[in-house]
Motif scaffolding. Structure first.
Motif, PDB file in Angstrom:
ATOM      1  N   TYR A   7      -6.314  -9.309  13.608  1.00  0.00           N
ATOM      2  CA  TYR A   7      -5.810  -8.097  14.263  1.00  0.00           C
ATOM      3  C   TYR A   7      -5.168  -7.095  13.299  1.00  0.00           C
ATOM      4  O   TYR A   7      -4.599  -6.118  13.725  1.00  0.00           O
ATOM      5  N   LYS A   8      -5.302  -7.331  12.018  1.00  0.00           N
ATOM      6  CA  LYS A   8      -4.771  -6.380  11.022  1.00  0.00           C
ATOM      7  C   LYS A   8      -5.703  -5.172  10.976  1.00  0.00           C
ATOM      8  O   LYS A   8      -6.910  -5.309  10.882  1.00  0.00           O
ATOM      9  N   LYS A  24      -3.805  -4.840   0.987  1.00  0.00           N
ATOM     10  CA  LYS A  24      -5.097  -4.521   1.611  1.00  0.00           C
ATOM     11  C   LYS A  24      -6.005  -5.742   1.640  1.00  0.00           C
ATOM     12  O   LYS A  24      -6.905  -5.838   2.479  1.00  0.00           O
ATOM     13  N   GLU A  25      -5.788  -6.667   0.728  1.00  0.00           N
ATOM     14  CA  GLU A  25      -6.626  -7.867   0.642  1.00  0.00           C
ATOM     15  C   GLU A  25      -6.277  -8.918   1.692  1.00  0.00           C
ATOM     16  O   GLU A  25      -7.041  -9.855   1.892  1.00  0.00           O
TER      17      GLU A  25
END
Length: 168
Positions: free
Chosen positions: A165-166, A159-160
């Motif tokens: 575009y993630k 998540k970090e």
């Protein structure tokens, strides 16, 4: 203390692969022995080992071999104990060993894990032993729960990661 799992390899050159199995057995507090035997170079010793293992208290044999990989099958032919074969990647990406171990004739079964997958062989051995040992079953359950936690932590770490575009 008597060994209840026997880890056999065709050559000590297989030891780096088999270390994952021995480390896991040790972590699970399972008494084990480690030996090198060759189906081709020491056939009499393999037969004597196989025929005497049950009498010595061994319950499961993990046998690793590369290339022609006859060791697990030769052991299985001389004992009624469960044999788990570990194909070693020494030539042909380990496919020769995998096929040699998995293609056993009727009546001579060898449970077979993936190429170089000695950890899975040890886990399978512990699963079998856990059927009759509640304390070992609890240690195994804790190990498997920790596997789940590793993946959960990996997803938190992912998540970090920041990309334009993630989306998660």
């Amino acid at each position: 203390m008597k060994a209840i799992v026997s880890v056999i390899m065709g050559s000590t050159s297989d030891l780096p692969v088999m270390k994952k199995a021995t480390d896991f057995l040790n972590e699970m507090q399972v008494p084990f022995e480690v030996n090198a035997l060759s189906a081709h170079r020491t056939p009499e010793a393999v037969e004597a080992f196989s025929k005497g293992a049950k009498e010595r208290g061994v319950k499961i044999i993990i046998a690793a071999a590369g290339m022609a990989a006859h060791l697990p099958g030769v052991i299985a032919a001389s004992t009624t104990l469960p044999v788990i074969g570990v194909p070693i990647n020494s030539t042909l990406d380990g496919m020769d060993a995998l096929l040699a171990i998995v293609q056993m004739p009727p009546g001579i079964p060898v449970a077979t894990v993936g190429v170089n997958a000695s950890l899975n062989a040890a886990i399978l051995a512990v699963e079998m032993l856990s059927l009759a040992d509640e304390a070992l079953a609890a240690r195994l359950a804790e190990y498997k729960e920790n596997l789940k936690k590793k993946i959960e932590k990996a997803n938190e770490d992912l998540k970090e990661l920041k990309y334009e575009y993630k989306t998660n």
